[in-house]
Scaffold this motif. Structure first.
Motif, mmCIF file in Angstrom:
data_model
loop_
_atom_site.group_PDB
_atom_site.id
_atom_site.type_symbol
_atom_site.label_atom_id
_atom_site.label_comp_id
_atom_site.label_asym_id
_atom_site.label_seq_id
_atom_site.Cartn_x
_atom_site.Cartn_y
_atom_site.Cartn_z
ATOM 1 N N GLY A 98 -2.348 -0.407 11.856
ATOM 2 C CA GLY A 98 -0.907 -0.403 11.615
ATOM 3 C C GLY A 98 -0.621 -1.116 10.301
ATOM 4 N N SER A 99 -1.501 -2.040 9.921
ATOM 5 C CA SER A 99 -1.321 -2.792 8.676
ATOM 6 C C SER A 99 -1.283 -1.851 7.482
ATOM 7 C CB SER A 99 -2.475 -3.792 8.495
ATOM 8 O OG SER A 99 -2.583 -4.616 9.619
ATOM 9 N N ASN A 174 7.178 -8.574 18.098
ATOM 10 C CA ASN A 174 6.293 -9.692 17.801
ATOM 11 C C ASN A 174 7.016 -10.450 16.691
ATOM 12 O OD1 ASN A 174 4.337 -11.457 16.989
ATOM 13 N ND2 ASN A 174 2.950 -9.916 16.159
ATOM 14 N N ASP A 202 8.326 -0.461 13.935
ATOM 15 C CA ASP A 202 6.945 -0.820 14.250
ATOM 16 C C ASP A 202 6.853 -0.839 15.772
ATOM 17 O OD1 ASP A 202 4.622 -2.204 14.802
ATOM 18 O OD2 ASP A 202 4.826 -3.560 13.092
ATOM 19 N N TYR A 205 3.577 -2.044 20.075
ATOM 20 C CA TYR A 205 3.522 -2.609 21.443
ATOM 21 C C TYR A 205 4.230 -1.715 22.462
ATOM 22 C CZ TYR A 205 1.833 -6.759 19.069
ATOM 23 O OH TYR A 205 1.078 -7.624 18.315
ATOM 24 N N SER A 233 -0.392 1.957 16.208
ATOM 25 C CA SER A 233 -1.742 1.399 16.110
ATOM 26 C C SER A 233 -2.456 1.496 17.447
ATOM 27 C CB SER A 233 -1.632 -0.075 15.711
ATOM 28 O OG SER A 233 -2.862 -0.728 15.884
ATOM 29 N N SER A 235 -4.667 -0.838 18.120
ATOM 30 C CA SER A 235 -5.174 -2.209 18.286
ATOM 31 C C SER A 235 -4.808 -2.844 19.618
ATOM 32 C CB SER A 235 -4.657 -3.109 17.165
ATOM 33 O OG SER A 235 -5.246 -2.752 15.945
ATOM 34 N N ARG A 244 -9.531 -0.860 13.834
ATOM 35 C CA ARG A 244 -8.741 -0.719 12.603
ATOM 36 C C ARG A 244 -8.211 0.710 12.420
ATOM 37 N NH1 ARG A 244 -6.732 -3.805 12.823
ATOM 38 N NH2 ARG A 244 -5.892 -3.760 10.735
HETATM 39 C C1 LIG Z 1 4.022 -6.111 15.064
HETATM 40 C C2 LIG Z 1 2.702 -5.752 14.508
HETATM 41 N N1 LIG Z 1 2.613 -4.742 13.651
HETATM 42 C C3 LIG Z 1 1.448 -4.392 13.105
HETATM 43 C C4 LIG Z 1 0.298 -5.077 13.402
HETATM 44 C C5 LIG Z 1 -0.954 -4.660 12.717
HETATM 45 O O1 LIG Z 1 -1.893 -4.258 13.603
HETATM 46 P P1 LIG Z 1 -3.221 -3.475 13.203
HETATM 47 O O2 LIG Z 1 -3.356 -3.484 11.733
HETATM 48 O O3 LIG Z 1 -4.316 -4.186 13.912
HETATM 49 O O4 LIG Z 1 -2.998 -2.107 13.738
HETATM 50 C C6 LIG Z 1 0.331 -6.151 14.302
HETATM 51 C C7 LIG Z 1 -0.870 -6.924 14.618
HETATM 52 O O5 LIG Z 1 -0.850 -7.942 15.269
HETATM 53 C C8 LIG Z 1 1.573 -6.501 14.873
HETATM 54 O O6 LIG Z 1 1.690 -7.501 15.731
#
Ligand SMILES: Cc1ncc(COP(=O)(O)O)c(C=O)c1O
Length: 396
Positions: A98-99, A174, A202, A205, A233, A235, A244
């Protein structure tokens, strides 16, 4: 000596990781550290995903397609359809987490000096992605008193100017654990349509929603096709943080074509992780049902225990696996470091994330911490006991 860029110098340190050296030092002194600071779940990755990496006959570990394979994106589209999001493979670009989806998105829609409005506290790395792209985060305060509900739309409107390109929300949130209601999302939709802005949600979750509440994606209705961008994501959904893999979803063709150029420049996401992520889409529903039960129990345990501490304020999260707690201290950064450097009980202490890094308004969140409830219930109970003892011993 050659000079580091202004951009590089403006890049913020991660508030989640900056205390790591103190935690490592505590560990070398033989102290057990309960990690409440980072959203790394202890939940097992689905077996189907692990098996896909173990059992395959790959002989050449080649590049994947920049936007992700047709088969993975088709399967992703089916997953979204099950979640009331009617999109097709062409609306998806697979990313390295997601990053990277956030980096490509901000890169595709902003120019230097542009602004993105974000309700704060927000996921701290948004500050980093903004700095990397040379843009400004314009924060709009949400408060612990309302459980971090969406600020009034009039307040957003006051912040919209010539440089505003987007509003970014995290749903469920988050670090707040707040879940935006359908009504709140609709208000945001009307606002971005009125001012011709992008709305980035985003939604990493999405699955982590409690108390029979419903997650409402910005992609659900098609009234804002040209404005809506969703970040996703694998993750957290599949406890696959190390894979990733993530994606960008949007019905805006020009935006997708632009993001694809970013994806082409970095060639592709990692092939093994793509295999695992595609296989993870076959994870049985039972896995998620069990995970949700576990997180609800953890949340309830954590909130019940925290509420036993005098002068501590916390709002019950409706989703994700974080909460913000307001402590009876002046400087939670100092307190968090002190717990690692100077405090222990029976050779145990805790590591939390000071919340100031989740705000971009200077001085905000100084007395708050973020707690991730990614540990089992016994560890959570012990962690809160340690927090209580530490608060009793700490001198402001
Ligand atoms: C709100 C939120 N967005 C994006 C990410 C990025 O996650 P990733 O790059 O692991 O998919 C995180 C990771 O903790 C997150 O909490």
């Amino acid at each position: 000596m050659p000079k580091i860029s202004e951009k590089g110098q403006r890049m913020p340190e991660s508030p989640i990781r900056k205390l790591v050296p103190f935690a490592e030092d505590a560990k070398t002194r033989g102290i057990k550290v309960f990690h409440l600071n980072i959203g790394q779940p202890d939940i097992k990755t689905p077996q189907v995903a692990l098996d896909a990496v173990k059992n395959n006959d790959i002989e050449v570990l080649s590049y994947a397609r920049s936007e992700g394979s047709e088969s993975y994106r088709n399967k992703l589209a089916q997953y979204y359809k099950k979640n009331q999001i009617d999109i097709s493979a062409k609306d998806i670009i697979v990313t390295t987490g997601g990053s990277e989806a956030l980096l490509f998105t901000i890169g595709s829609i902003t120019d230097f000096g542009d602004e993105i409005i974000i309700p704060e506290p927000f996921y701290a790395n948004y500050n980093g992605f903004a700095a990397a792209n040379g843009i400004e985060v314009v924060p709009i305060v949400s408060s612990i008193e309302t459980g971090f509900a969406l600020p009034e739309i009039e307040e957003f409107e006051k912040l919209i100017g010539a440089k505003t390109k987007a509003i970014l929300i995290c749903n469920p949130g988050n670090p707040t654990g707040y879940l935006y209601s359908k009504k709140e999302i609709e208000k945001l939709k009307a606002l971005v349509l009125k001012h011709d802005l992008f709305l980035i949600a985003d939604e990493v979750y999405r699955e982590f929603v409690y108390d029979n509440m419903q997650h409402h994606s910005i992609m659900t209705d098609k009234g804002i096709d040209q404005n809506a961008i969703m970040i996703d994501s694998v993750s957290k959904r599949y406890s696959m943080c190390g894979a990733r893999i993530g994606c960008i979803v949007s019905r805006n063709k020009e935006f997708i074509q632009t993001s694809l150029k970013y994806a082409q420049a970095r060639l592709s996401s990692p092939t093994y992780a793509l295999l695992a992520s595609e296989a993870a889409l076959d994870t049985p529903q039972k896995y998620f049902d069990e995970v949700i039960i576990e997180y609800v129990e953890r949340r309830n345990t954590l909130i019940t225990e925290l509420n036993k501490i005098d002068n501590l304020k916390v709002s019950k999260p409706k989703g994700a696996f974080y909460c913000i707690a307001e402590l009876p201290v002046e400087d939670a950064d100092d307190f968090a470091q002190w717990m690692l450097e100077k405090f222990s009980d029976n050779n145990e202490t805790i590591m939390v994330a000071p919340a100031s890094g989740f705000y971009s308004t200077k001085g905000s969140g100084k007395n708050q911490i973020r707690i991730a409830y990614v540990l089992n219930k016994e560890s959570l109970i012990r962690s809160v006991e340690l927090l209580k003892l530490a608060l009793e011993q700490y001198k402001n």
